[in-house]
Motif scaffolding. Structure first.
Motif, PDB file in Angstrom:
ATOM      1  N   UNK A  29     -21.261 -52.004  20.862  1.00  0.00           N
ATOM      2  CA  UNK A  29     -21.603 -50.605  20.588  1.00  0.00           C
ATOM      3  C   UNK A  29     -21.814 -50.475  19.084  1.00  0.00           C
ATOM      4  N   UNK A  30     -23.016 -50.080  18.697  1.00  0.00           N
ATOM      5  CA  UNK A  30     -23.315 -49.813  17.297  1.00  0.00           C
ATOM      6  C   UNK A  30     -23.415 -48.299  17.143  1.00  0.00           C
ATOM      7  N   UNK A  31     -22.644 -47.761  16.194  1.00  0.00           N
ATOM      8  CA  UNK A  31     -22.630 -46.322  15.959  1.00  0.00           C
ATOM      9  C   UNK A  31     -23.140 -46.026  14.554  1.00  0.00           C
ATOM     10  N   UNK A  32     -24.179 -45.203  14.477  1.00  0.00           N
ATOM     11  CA  UNK A  32     -24.651 -44.692  13.187  1.00  0.00           C
ATOM     12  C   UNK A  32     -23.614 -43.686  12.720  1.00  0.00           C
ATOM     13  N   UNK A  33     -23.127 -43.829  11.488  1.00  0.00           N
ATOM     14  CA  UNK A  33     -21.961 -43.055  11.078  1.00  0.00           C
ATOM     15  C   UNK A  33     -22.156 -42.354   9.735  1.00  0.00           C
ATOM     16  N   UNK A  34     -23.159 -41.481   9.694  1.00  0.00           N
ATOM     17  CA  UNK A  34     -23.332 -40.563   8.558  1.00  0.00           C
ATOM     18  C   UNK A  34     -23.477 -39.155   9.137  1.00  0.00           C
ATOM     19  N   UNK A  35     -22.448 -38.681   9.837  1.00  0.00           N
ATOM     20  CA  UNK A  35     -22.587 -37.413  10.557  1.00  0.00           C
ATOM     21  C   UNK A  35     -22.888 -36.215   9.666  1.00  0.00           C
ATOM     22  N   UNK A  36     -22.452 -36.238   8.407  1.00  0.00           N
ATOM     23  CA  UNK A  36     -22.717 -35.101   7.514  1.00  0.00           C
ATOM     24  C   UNK A  36     -24.197 -34.938   7.210  1.00  0.00           C
ATOM     25  N   UNK A  37     -24.978 -36.022   7.360  1.00  0.00           N
ATOM     26  CA  UNK A  37     -26.426 -35.946   7.134  1.00  0.00           C
ATOM     27  C   UNK A  37     -27.189 -36.127   8.449  1.00  0.00           C
ATOM     28  N   UNK A  38     -26.503 -35.848   9.571  1.00  0.00           N
ATOM     29  CA  UNK A  38     -27.086 -36.043  10.908  1.00  0.00           C
ATOM     30  C   UNK A  38     -27.594 -37.479  11.081  1.00  0.00           C
ATOM     31  N   UNK A  53     -31.382 -38.069  12.455  1.00  0.00           N
ATOM     32  CA  UNK A  53     -32.452 -37.160  12.044  1.00  0.00           C
ATOM     33  C   UNK A  53     -33.640 -37.937  11.458  1.00  0.00           C
ATOM     34  N   UNK A  54     -33.561 -39.256  11.449  1.00  0.00           N
ATOM     35  CA  UNK A  54     -34.653 -40.077  10.919  1.00  0.00           C
ATOM     36  C   UNK A  54     -34.353 -40.537   9.507  1.00  0.00           C
ATOM     37  N   UNK A  55     -35.390 -40.754   8.741  1.00  0.00           N
ATOM     38  CA  UNK A  55     -35.226 -41.233   7.372  1.00  0.00           C
ATOM     39  C   UNK A  55     -34.584 -40.200   6.472  1.00  0.00           C
ATOM     40  N   UNK A  56     -33.822 -40.658   5.502  1.00  0.00           N
ATOM     41  CA  UNK A  56     -33.138 -39.792   4.546  1.00  0.00           C
ATOM     42  C   UNK A  56     -34.160 -39.274   3.528  1.00  0.00           C
ATOM     43  N   UNK A  57     -34.532 -38.017   3.656  1.00  0.00           N
ATOM     44  CA  UNK A  57     -35.555 -37.408   2.801  1.00  0.00           C
ATOM     45  C   UNK A  57     -35.133 -37.448   1.329  1.00  0.00           C
ATOM     46  N   UNK A  58     -33.857 -37.221   1.042  1.00  0.00           N
ATOM     47  CA  UNK A  58     -33.381 -37.275  -0.350  1.00  0.00           C
ATOM     48  C   UNK A  58     -33.679 -38.641  -0.966  1.00  0.00           C
ATOM     49  N   UNK A  59     -33.431 -39.699  -0.200  1.00  0.00           N
ATOM     50  CA  UNK A  59     -33.716 -41.047  -0.689  1.00  0.00           C
ATOM     51  C   UNK A  59     -35.212 -41.233  -0.913  1.00  0.00           C
ATOM     52  N   UNK A  60     -36.011 -40.742   0.017  1.00  0.00           N
ATOM     53  CA  UNK A  60     -37.464 -40.888  -0.099  1.00  0.00           C
ATOM     54  C   UNK A  60     -37.996 -40.186  -1.353  1.00  0.00           C
ATOM     55  N   UNK A  61     -37.455 -39.009  -1.655  1.00  0.00           N
ATOM     56  CA  UNK A  61     -37.912 -38.254  -2.820  1.00  0.00           C
ATOM     57  C   UNK A  61     -37.479 -38.903  -4.136  1.00  0.00           C
ATOM     58  N   UNK A  62     -36.342 -39.596  -4.122  1.00  0.00           N
ATOM     59  CA  UNK A  62     -35.845 -40.264  -5.327  1.00  0.00           C
ATOM     60  C   UNK A  62     -36.571 -41.574  -5.602  1.00  0.00           C
ATOM     61  N   UNK A  63     -37.060 -42.214  -4.554  1.00  0.00           N
ATOM     62  CA  UNK A  63     -37.626 -43.552  -4.695  1.00  0.00           C
ATOM     63  C   UNK A  63     -39.112 -43.451  -5.024  1.00  0.00           C
TER      64      UNK A  63
END
Length: 113
Positions: free
Chosen positions: A18-27, A64-74
């Motif tokens: 079982x693999x769990x994505x675990x950044x619930x604060x950012x969906x 929620x997909x890709x982290x928009x904050x990261x995309x805007x910074x990069x």
């Protein structure tokens, strides 16, 4: 960078992983840390003796997909290419895995009829 918890958790029960994505604060938005940990977890599952893999998200949504904050910074082409390579590695790994993969999707989602 995730400091308080792992961005991806791997749990095993017999021949099931079982693999769990675990950044619930950012969906569970996918940033570079989560992508790297996800590829590493998929490698561990593929190297093990597992027949079944559940991929799920912690919290209100699967992802929620890709982290928009990261995309805007990069703004560097190299950073973008590195992230795109990680995405490609993940997709190929999921396709080639021995284990049957089931995604446990919950929360808001888009679908096309």
């Amino acid at each position: 960078m995730e400091n308080t918890m792992e961005a991806v958790q791997l749990e095993t029960k017999g021949k099931t992983a079982i693999i769990t994505l675990n950044r619930p604060d950012s969906l569970n938005s996918i940033n570079d840390v989560m992508m790297k940990q996800l590829v590493e977890a998929l490698d561990k599952v593929d190297e093990g003796d597992y027949n079944l893999l559940f991929l799920k998200g912690n919290g209100k949504a699967f992802s929620s997909g890709g982290d928009i904050k990261l995309m805007l910074q990069n703004d560097s082409p190299e950073g973008f290419q590195t992230f795109m390579k990680m995405i490609g590695d993940m997709v190929v790994k999921l396709y080639d895995m021995k284990a049957i993969t089931i995604s446990v999707i919950h929360g808001a989602r888009l679908q096309q009829d």
